[in-house]
Design a protein around this motif. Structure first.
Motif, PDB file in Angstrom:
ATOM      1  N   ALA A 141       0.685  -1.115   0.063  1.00 47.23           N
ATOM      2  CA  ALA A 141       0.101   0.051   0.247  1.00 47.23           C
ATOM      3  C   ALA A 141       0.826   1.071  -0.080  1.00 47.23           C
ATOM      4  N   ALA A 142       0.314   2.363  -0.352  1.00 50.95           N
ATOM      5  CA  ALA A 142       1.197   3.526  -0.511  1.00 50.95           C
ATOM      6  C   ALA A 142       1.215   4.020   1.085  1.00 50.95           C
ATOM      7  N   PRO A 143       2.725   4.565   1.115  1.00 53.77           N
ATOM      8  CA  PRO A 143       2.856   5.093   2.761  1.00 53.77           C
ATOM      9  C   PRO A 143       2.277   6.288   2.873  1.00 53.77           C
ATOM     10  N   PRO A 144       2.180   6.880   4.117  1.00 58.31           N
ATOM     11  CA  PRO A 144       1.457   8.143   4.402  1.00 58.31           C
ATOM     12  C   PRO A 144       2.087   9.326   3.381  1.00 58.31           C
ATOM     13  N   ALA A 145       1.475  10.370   3.002  1.00 55.82           N
ATOM     14  CA  ALA A 145       1.796  11.377   2.179  1.00 55.82           C
ATOM     15  C   ALA A 145       2.823  12.239   3.220  1.00 55.82           C
ATOM     16  N   GLU A 146       2.500  12.241   4.587  1.00 51.29           N
ATOM     17  CA  GLU A 146       3.399  13.123   5.245  1.00 51.29           C
ATOM     18  C   GLU A 146       4.994  12.529   5.355  1.00 51.29           C
ATOM     19  N   LEU A 147       4.922  11.328   5.070  1.00 52.69           N
ATOM     20  CA  LEU A 147       6.502  10.843   5.351  1.00 52.69           C
ATOM     21  C   LEU A 147       7.356  11.724   4.300  1.00 52.69           C
ATOM     22  N   ILE A 148       8.422  12.046   4.927  1.00 50.17           N
ATOM     23  CA  ILE A 148       9.498  12.607   3.818  1.00 50.17           C
ATOM     24  C   ILE A 148      10.027  11.917   3.079  1.00 50.17           C
ATOM     25  N   ARG A 149      10.092  12.111   1.706  1.00 51.99           N
ATOM     26  CA  ARG A 149      10.503  11.320   0.612  1.00 51.99           C
ATOM     27  C   ARG A 149      11.318  12.204  -0.257  1.00 51.99           C
ATOM     28  N   LEU A 150      12.897  11.770  -0.063  1.00 50.81           N
ATOM     29  CA  LEU A 150      13.918  12.518  -1.030  1.00 50.81           C
ATOM     30  C   LEU A 150      14.213  11.997  -2.159  1.00 50.81           C
ATOM     31  N   ALA A 151      14.411  12.686  -3.184  1.00 49.65           N
ATOM     32  CA  ALA A 151      14.767  12.028  -4.522  1.00 49.65           C
ATOM     33  C   ALA A 151      16.138  11.969  -4.745  1.00 49.65           C
ATOM     34  N   ASP A 152      16.829  10.432  -4.638  1.00 47.65           N
ATOM     35  CA  ASP A 152      18.170  10.452  -5.010  1.00 47.65           C
ATOM     36  C   ASP A 152      18.591  10.443  -6.447  1.00 47.65           C
ATOM     37  N   PRO A 153      19.281  10.882  -7.140  1.00 47.37           N
ATOM     38  CA  PRO A 153      19.373  10.820  -8.541  1.00 47.37           C
ATOM     39  C   PRO A 153      20.087   9.399  -8.897  1.00 47.37           C
ATOM     40  N   ASP A 154      20.619   8.941  -8.135  1.00 49.78           N
ATOM     41  CA  ASP A 154      21.225   7.412  -8.210  1.00 49.78           C
ATOM     42  C   ASP A 154      20.512   6.467  -7.510  1.00 49.78           C
ATOM     43  N   LEU A 155      19.739   6.411  -6.591  1.00 49.64           N
ATOM     44  CA  LEU A 155      19.031   5.368  -5.795  1.00 49.64           C
ATOM     45  C   LEU A 155      17.474   5.550  -6.046  1.00 49.64           C
ATOM     46  N   GLY A 156      16.991   6.468  -6.488  1.00 49.41           N
ATOM     47  CA  GLY A 156      15.588   6.701  -6.496  1.00 49.41           C
ATOM     48  C   GLY A 156      15.247   7.342  -4.948  1.00 49.41           C
ATOM     49  N   ASP A 157      13.893   7.424  -5.026  1.00 46.50           N
ATOM     50  CA  ASP A 157      13.043   7.872  -3.770  1.00 46.50           C
ATOM     51  C   ASP A 157      13.863   6.994  -2.196  1.00 46.50           C
ATOM     52  N   ARG A 158      14.096   8.040  -1.370  1.00 49.64           N
ATOM     53  CA  ARG A 158      14.588   7.556  -0.165  1.00 49.64           C
ATOM     54  C   ARG A 158      13.807   8.205   0.960  1.00 49.64           C
ATOM     55  N   TYR A 159      13.552   7.166   2.029  1.00 51.19           N
ATOM     56  CA  TYR A 159      12.710   7.707   3.155  1.00 51.19           C
ATOM     57  C   TYR A 159      13.524   7.673   4.293  1.00 51.19           C
ATOM     58  N   PRO A 160      14.125   8.781   4.797  1.00 49.27           N
ATOM     59  CA  PRO A 160      15.080   8.991   5.895  1.00 49.27           C
ATOM     60  C   PRO A 160      14.520   7.877   7.172  1.00 49.27           C
ATOM     61  N   GLU A 161      15.461   7.168   7.447  1.00 52.05           N
ATOM     62  CA  GLU A 161      15.227   6.328   8.258  1.00 52.05           C
ATOM     63  C   GLU A 161      14.709   6.576   9.737  1.00 52.05           C
ATOM     64  N   PHE A 162      15.059   7.895  10.354  1.00 49.72           N
ATOM     65  CA  PHE A 162      14.839   8.240  11.509  1.00 49.72           C
ATOM     66  C   PHE A 162      13.184   8.361  11.713  1.00 49.72           C
ATOM     67  N   GLN A 163      12.342   8.471  10.703  1.00 53.39           N
ATOM     68  CA  GLN A 163      10.730   8.556  10.773  1.00 53.39           C
ATOM     69  C   GLN A 163      10.194   7.333  11.248  1.00 53.39           C
ATOM     70  N   PHE A 164      11.042   6.194  11.313  1.00 59.16           N
ATOM     71  CA  PHE A 164      10.308   5.007  11.690  1.00 59.16           C
ATOM     72  C   PHE A 164      10.940   4.506  12.998  1.00 59.16           C
ATOM     73  N   GLU A 165       9.837   3.584  13.677  1.00 58.67           N
ATOM     74  CA  GLU A 165      10.309   3.055  14.796  1.00 58.67           C
ATOM     75  C   GLU A 165      11.115   1.983  14.311  1.00 58.67           C
ATOM     76  N   PRO A 166      11.965   1.225  15.023  1.00 62.83           N
ATOM     77  CA  PRO A 166      12.719   0.102  14.661  1.00 62.83           C
ATOM     78  C   PRO A 166      11.918  -0.838  14.063  1.00 62.83           C
ATOM     79  N   GLY A 167      12.180  -1.080  12.872  1.00 59.23           N
ATOM     80  CA  GLY A 167      11.437  -2.485  12.165  1.00 59.23           C
ATOM     81  C   GLY A 167      10.113  -2.029  12.105  1.00 59.23           C
ATOM     82  N   GLY A 168       9.405  -0.892  12.336  1.00 56.94           N
ATOM     83  CA  GLY A 168       8.046  -0.910  12.354  1.00 56.94           C
ATOM     84  C   GLY A 168       7.480   0.300  11.528  1.00 56.94           C
ATOM     85  N   PRO A 169       6.422   0.866  12.068  1.00 58.80           N
ATOM     86  CA  PRO A 169       5.879   2.108  11.378  1.00 58.80           C
ATOM     87  C   PRO A 169       6.486   3.334  11.738  1.00 58.80           C
TER      88      PRO A 169
END
Length: 229
Positions: A141-169
């Motif tokens: 499913a699509a993740p929440p729109a509020e999540l920060i999504r950064l466009a990496d020119p080499d790796l594609g979309d990246r979601y900074p890990e600090f936003q997530f609980e360890p291994g969770g939402p």
């Protein structure tokens, strides 16, 4: 920036795009005042969020005389009703680039472009999840729109890990703060807020304070930035 700009930067971009008509619709005195306010914004220390917001508000007032149906004036009203504001020192750098074009310099100062590139590179080097990893957590499913999504020119979309609980939402407070910062419109500015030192929170990056400081303090610091408190 590859991503959609925040509300304040959108206004500045429209001033650039419609500069000729802005000049035509303002008196000489009004236009000179606009340039003065833009220079003040460009010279504002990017780390002083309150000063950035005040300087942008001064620019906005200079554009109020434009007709209601002018694209810049329409964007002004949208920013006012949405409560959007420039976030962090990237807004100042964007203004410097805009002012360079307005003053007939076809190229922004090299150091300005270099600083923006350095900020983006720093943010992209922070630990992040790939789009595939995030989709897996949401079972496709699509993740929440509020999540920060950064466009990496080499790796594609990246979601900074600090936003997530360890291994969770994602942390609920992260989603709440990201809504305040309009992260869906200005992900770079929101990421910079989380990953840079914050004087309201004792000088450390807010991302390091998740689960350490009360959630209300993180939300309060974000609200203070946006509202210029």
């Amino acid at each position: 920036m590859n991503q959609k700009e925040d509300g304040g930067a959108e206004v500045l971009g429209l001033v650039d795009e419609h500069l000729d008509s802005v000049r035509e619709r303002l008196t000489d005195a009004q236009y000179e005042l606009l340039l003065t306010r833009l220079r003040a914004l460009a010279d504002t220390p990017g780390g002083d969020a309150r000063a950035v917001l005040r300087a942008f508000q001064a620019v906005r007032l200079c554009l109020v005389p434009l007709p209601f149906d002018h694209p810049v004036r329409e964007a002004l009203d949208a920013v006012r009703f949405a409560g959007a504001a420039p976030v962090g020192h990237l807004a100042v750098l964007r203004t410097q680039m805009l002012l360079a074009r307005i003053t007939a310099d076809p190229d922004p100062p090299p150091e300005t472009s270099a600083v923006i590139a350095a900020v983006e590179d720093r943010l992209l080097r922070a630990p992040a999840l790939s789009a595939t990893e995030v989709r897996t957590r949401y079972r496709g499913a699509a993740p929440p729109a509020e999540l920060i999504r950064l466009a990496d020119p080499d790796l594609g979309d990246r979601y900074p890990e600090f936003q997530f609980e360890p291994g969770g939402p994602p942390y609920e407070v992260v989603l709440e703060v990201n809504r305040v910062l309009l992260a869906d419109a200005d992900p770079w500015g929101a990421a910079d807020w989380w990953l840079s030192g914050n004087p309201w929170l004792g000088g450390g990056p807010p991302a390091d304070l998740l689960g350490v400081r009360p959630d209300r303090e993180l939300v309060g610091a974000a609200v203070a930035l946006v509202e210029g408190a």
